[in-house]
Design a protein around this motif. Structure first.
Motif, PDB file in Angstrom:
ATOM      1  N   CYS A   1       0.862  -1.181   0.000  1.00 54.00           N
ATOM      2  CA  CYS A   1       0.000   0.000   0.000  1.00 54.00           C
ATOM      3  C   CYS A   1       0.902   1.236   0.000  1.00 54.00           C
ATOM      4  CB  CYS A   1      -0.907   0.010   1.229  1.00 54.00           C
ATOM      5  SG  CYS A   1      -2.069   1.396   1.280  1.00 54.00           S
ATOM      6  N   PHE A   2       0.593   2.182  -0.887  1.00 52.17           N
ATOM      7  CA  PHE A   2       1.335   3.442  -0.936  1.00 52.17           C
ATOM      8  C   PHE A   2       0.630   4.486  -0.063  1.00 52.17           C
ATOM      9  CE2 PHE A   2       2.832   2.272  -5.435  1.00 52.17           C
ATOM     10  CZ  PHE A   2       4.103   1.914  -5.004  1.00 52.17           C
ATOM     11  N   HIS A   3       1.444   5.272   0.677  1.00 46.26           N
ATOM     12  CA  HIS A   3       0.943   6.385   1.480  1.00 46.26           C
ATOM     13  C   HIS A   3       1.705   7.647   1.076  1.00 46.26           C
ATOM     14  CE1 HIS A   3      -1.052   3.503   4.230  1.00 46.26           C
ATOM     15  NE2 HIS A   3       0.036   2.767   4.028  1.00 46.26           N
TER      16      HIS A   3
ATOM     17  N   ASP B   1       1.534  16.919   4.638  1.00 48.24           N
ATOM     18  CA  ASP B   1       2.472  16.343   5.592  1.00 48.24           C
ATOM     19  C   ASP B   1       2.586  14.840   5.319  1.00 48.24           C
ATOM     20  OD1 ASP B   1       2.711  18.813   6.725  1.00 48.24           O
ATOM     21  OD2 ASP B   1       1.680  18.318   8.601  1.00 48.24           O
ATOM     22  N   PRO B   2       3.762  14.242   5.563  1.00 46.79           N
ATOM     23  CA  PRO B   2       3.899  12.797   5.366  1.00 46.79           C
ATOM     24  C   PRO B   2       2.903  12.016   6.216  1.00 46.79           C
ATOM     25  CG  PRO B   2       6.049  13.819   5.711  1.00 46.79           C
ATOM     26  CD  PRO B   2       5.025  14.868   6.013  1.00 46.79           C
ATOM     27  N   ALA B   3       2.348  10.962   5.627  1.00 43.10           N
ATOM     28  CA  ALA B   3       1.432  10.100   6.380  1.00 43.10           C
ATOM     29  C   ALA B   3       2.186   9.428   7.519  1.00 43.10           C
ATOM     30  CB  ALA B   3       0.838   9.044   5.450  1.00 43.10           C
ATOM     31  N   THR B   4       1.514   9.211   8.629  1.00 41.13           N
ATOM     32  CA  THR B   4       2.123   8.508   9.762  1.00 41.13           C
ATOM     33  C   THR B   4       1.572   7.083   9.814  1.00 41.13           C
ATOM     34  OG1 THR B   4       0.427   9.423  11.245  1.00 41.13           O
ATOM     35  CG2 THR B   4       2.543  10.577  11.108  1.00 41.13           C
TER      36      THR B   4
ATOM     37  N   HIS C   1      13.055  17.706   2.235  1.00 43.27           N
ATOM     38  CA  HIS C   1      13.233  16.570   3.144  1.00 43.27           C
ATOM     39  C   HIS C   1      12.900  16.954   4.580  1.00 43.27           C
ATOM     40  CE1 HIS C   1      15.446  13.720   0.474  1.00 43.27           C
ATOM     41  NE2 HIS C   1      15.765  14.832  -0.161  1.00 43.27           N
ATOM     42  N   ALA C   2      12.382  15.990   5.328  1.00 39.11           N
ATOM     43  CA  ALA C   2      12.186  16.173   6.757  1.00 39.11           C
ATOM     44  C   ALA C   2      13.525  16.410   7.439  1.00 39.11           C
ATOM     45  CB  ALA C   2      11.505  14.942   7.346  1.00 39.11           C
ATOM     46  N   ASP C   3      13.529  17.246   8.471  1.00 40.42           N
ATOM     47  CA  ASP C   3      14.767  17.468   9.220  1.00 40.42           C
ATOM     48  C   ASP C   3      14.856  16.466  10.377  1.00 40.42           C
ATOM     49  OD1 ASP C   3      13.104  18.431  11.249  1.00 40.42           O
ATOM     50  OD2 ASP C   3      13.604  20.536  10.898  1.00 40.42           O
ATOM     51  N   GLN C   4      15.889  16.614  11.204  1.00 42.30           N
ATOM     52  CA  GLN C   4      16.129  15.631  12.250  1.00 42.30           C
ATOM     53  C   GLN C   4      14.928  15.468  13.180  1.00 42.30           C
ATOM     54  OE1 GLN C   4      18.555  16.318  15.906  1.00 42.30           O
ATOM     55  NE2 GLN C   4      20.042  14.955  14.929  1.00 42.30           N
ATOM     56  N   SER C   5      14.393  16.584  13.679  1.00 47.18           N
ATOM     57  CA  SER C   5      13.268  16.497  14.615  1.00 47.18           C
ATOM     58  C   SER C   5      12.043  15.868  13.969  1.00 47.18           C
ATOM     59  CB  SER C   5      12.927  17.893  15.151  1.00 47.18           C
ATOM     60  OG  SER C   5      13.974  18.391  15.956  1.00 47.18           O
ATOM     61  N   GLN C   6      11.810  16.176  12.709  1.00 42.74           N
ATOM     62  CA  GLN C   6      10.647  15.621  12.020  1.00 42.74           C
ATOM     63  C   GLN C   6      10.815  14.130  11.753  1.00 42.74           C
ATOM     64  OE1 GLN C   6      10.708  18.358   8.748  1.00 42.74           O
ATOM     65  NE2 GLN C   6       9.591  19.944   9.860  1.00 42.74           N
ATOM     66  N   LEU C   7      12.041  13.702  11.466  1.00 42.64           N
ATOM     67  CA  LEU C   7      12.307  12.269  11.297  1.00 42.64           C
ATOM     68  C   LEU C   7      12.079  11.515  12.606  1.00 42.64           C
ATOM     69  CD1 LEU C   7      15.544  12.515   9.116  1.00 42.64           C
ATOM     70  CD2 LEU C   7      13.338  11.622   8.353  1.00 42.64           C
ATOM     71  N   VAL C   8      12.572  12.083  13.706  1.00 40.09           N
ATOM     72  CA  VAL C   8      12.378  11.459  15.017  1.00 40.09           C
ATOM     73  C   VAL C   8      10.889  11.360  15.338  1.00 40.09           C
ATOM     74  CG1 VAL C   8      12.750  11.763  17.505  1.00 40.09           C
ATOM     75  CG2 VAL C   8      14.639  12.148  15.900  1.00 40.09           C
ATOM     76  N   ASP C   9      10.161  12.417  15.047  1.00 37.10           N
ATOM     77  CA  ASP C   9       8.720  12.421  15.316  1.00 37.10           C
ATOM     78  C   ASP C   9       7.997  11.390  14.470  1.00 37.10           C
ATOM     79  OD1 ASP C   9       6.220  13.823  16.427  1.00 37.10           O
ATOM     80  OD2 ASP C   9       5.914  14.008  14.260  1.00 37.10           O
TER      81      ASP C   9
ATOM     82  N   LEU D   1       9.153   8.597  13.115  1.00 39.63           N
ATOM     83  CA  LEU D   1       9.455   7.241  13.561  1.00 39.63           C
ATOM     84  C   LEU D   1       8.805   6.944  14.914  1.00 39.63           C
ATOM     85  CD1 LEU D   1      11.070   4.735  12.699  1.00 39.63           C
ATOM     86  CD2 LEU D   1      13.005   5.635  14.005  1.00 39.63           C
ATOM     87  N   GLY D   2       8.628   7.974  15.718  1.00 36.87           N
ATOM     88  CA  GLY D   2       8.055   7.786  17.041  1.00 36.87           C
ATOM     89  C   GLY D   2       6.604   7.344  17.041  1.00 36.87           C
ATOM     90  N   HIS D   3       5.920   7.403  15.894  1.00 43.76           N
ATOM     91  CA  HIS D   3       4.527   6.959  15.832  1.00 43.76           C
ATOM     92  C   HIS D   3       4.392   5.439  15.784  1.00 43.76           C
ATOM     93  CE1 HIS D   3       3.809  11.195  14.690  1.00 43.76           C
ATOM     94  NE2 HIS D   3       2.588  10.981  15.137  1.00 43.76           N
ATOM     95  N   PHE D   4       5.478   4.730  15.486  1.00 48.25           N
ATOM     96  CA  PHE D   4       5.373   3.273  15.412  1.00 48.25           C
ATOM     97  C   PHE D   4       5.267   2.678  16.807  1.00 48.25           C
ATOM     98  CE2 PHE D   4       7.134   4.272  11.281  1.00 48.25           C
ATOM     99  CZ  PHE D   4       6.450   3.381  10.449  1.00 48.25           C
TER     100      PHE D   4
END
Length: 467
Positions: free
Chosen positions: A158-160, A200-203, A412-420, A422-425
């Protein structure tokens, strides 16, 4: 067990290509991208395929940028004839990107072979042809965001929305091996939160393995408000000095965003004196594709364009001139002052921007603004790193133009946005960091462990992991 082997974008930013093998789906490539930097002909010859393309069952493509798609014609030339799965908008952009790349590659190859003939050296053969481009495009199978479809005997995808460029996707791949269900999530390139035009990127929340990009894993972007203030200051300073502004820009994504922001400045009456030139045939075509796919873009930004009584990004900026032909591009060189010139390529590895450098980079009145990431071994990276002399067209040039980088325009997402993100998993999925230079990935890994207690793997080129 499933095996994932990293054949590109492993401790580097370009060349995204990952081979997934499992009885549930066969042998599938996640992306098949080109390495960027250096001469186009040398780059193509060096970008060999470390596997037999005839054994690949399918390609799942995250988006159309060449560092994710550029080796598809080579793959086809070497015997691949399976489906290339991507989003619907990516199919349109892919035609544009691959056709343009093939034209540049074959033109440069012809130039190099002419030089080889004069010197009595062996001629180079083309690694692929336009026919291979056309076959690759014919193999594309488009899918909508949110649609689940089968890949192999016991796998689905599935693509998001990844929010990076038009059609960019996060890949959610589920497979079943011996009654055990596993989920791989491949981020592709994640867009930054609150980017204009893009959602915004899908979570996502469930995964056994997350393969996440880390292009900006070692830094955070400036806010867009601060970035626009900086842009205004650069424009004002350059106007006072009687110069021009050059903006190297990727044809897909960055160009459309900078046009949107320039349009906002125009609506406020801040660009009335400037002549804006989009000197990139591919970017012009890509901008019209964005107009066609408005339904996928951020609704608030699209509403703003339509509220201004304009139906497209180009019309939204009335003092924009589009230079399509070579003659129109050359005419830009006659503009002495007051021009904002947007041209490709984004990393200055080729394209018309280098011709504008030839006429302007040695003049201290002018300014050069970078609005995207500059990979190692590119002319753009040399300039960002402070090079005072560069070589182009067989000649040396002194660098006197003002050089600035506006990170707030990054796709591209920055460091804080990448951490956020990934934190949804939920739980503790296994995490592999890709698409980033070692320093960036190390910094991102350190922060994820410190703040989230998430341990990350940083695979090297050619390394495999089993999950």
């Amino acid at each position: 067990m499933a095996t994932l082997t990293f054949h590109g974008a492993a401790q580097e930013v370009t060349g995204s290509c990952h081979l997934l093998e499992s009885p549930a789906l066969g042998r599938v490539l996640l992306d098949c991208g080109l390495h960027q930097g250096g001469d186009a002909v040398d780059r193509q010859h060096q970008d060999s395929l470390p596997f037999d393309p005839r054994t690949i069952d399918a390609v799942v493509l995250s988006h159309a940028h060449l560092d994710h798609s550029g080796r598809l014609p080579l793959l086809v030339n070497h015997g691949f004839d399976g489906p290339i799965h991507c989003t619907e908008a990516t199919v349109d952009l892919l035609e544009l990107m691959l056709e343009d790349a093939a034209g540049l590659y074959l033109r440069d190859l012809e130039r190099d072979n002419l030089r080889n003939r004069r010197r009595g050296k062996p001629l180079r053969k083309a690694d692929y042809s336009r026919a291979d481009v056309h076959k690759a495009l014919a193999l594309c199978q488009p899918h909508a965001y949110g649609e689940t479809w089968s890949l192999g005997p016991a796998a689905t995808v599935c693509f998001h929305d990844a929010g990076h460029i038009l059609g960019s996707a996060i890949v959610e791949l589920r497979l079943t091996e011996k009654d055990r269900r596993k989920t791989l999530v491949f981020s592709g390139d994640l867009g930054k939160s609150d980017a204009v035009l893009m959602n915004d990127p899908a979570t996502l929340t469930q995964a056994d393995l997350v393969m996440m990009e880390g292009t900006y894993g070692d830094r955070n972007h400036r806010s867009m408000d601060n970035t626009l203030v900086e842009l205004r200051d650069i424009l004002a300073d350059t106007w006072e000095r009687g110069g021009n502004v050059m903006i190297p820009s990727f044809a897909v994504g960055r160009t459309q965003e900078i046009l949107f922001h320039l349009g906002r400045l125009h609506q406020r009456g801040e660009l009335a004196r400037w002549q804006i030139v989009l000197d990139s045939p591919m970017a012009i075509k890509a901008t019209r594709l964005y107009d066609r796919w408005f339904s996928l873009l951020d609704r608030d930004d699209v509403k703003h364009i339509h509220r201004s009584h304009h139906g497209s990004l180009e019309d939204y900026l009335p003092n924009l001139t589009c230079a399509v032909s070579t003659d129109e591009s050359m005419a830009v060189n006659r503009i002495k002052a007051g021009a904002i010139i947007i041209a490709g390529s984004g990393m200055c590895t080729g394209g018309r921007i280098r011709h504008h450098f030839k006429h302007r980079i040695w003049n201290a009145r002018n300014a050069l603004i970078f609005i995207g990431f500059q990979a190692h071994n590119t002319l753009g990276r040399q300039l960002v790193d402070g090079a005072r002399h560069i070589s182009m067209f067989g000649e040396d040039y002194v660098v006197k133009a003002r050089i600035e980088t506006l990170g707030g325009f990054s796709a591209h997402a920055d460091q804080s946005q990448l951490v956020d993100w990934l934190g949804h998993f939920e739980g503790t999925p296994r995490v592999a960091l890709v698409h980033g230079e070692p320093r960036a990935l190390d910094a991102l890994s350190h922060r994820l462990w410190k703040e989230k207690k998430i341990a990350c793997e940083i695979p090297a080129l050619g390394q495999s992991l089993v999950f």
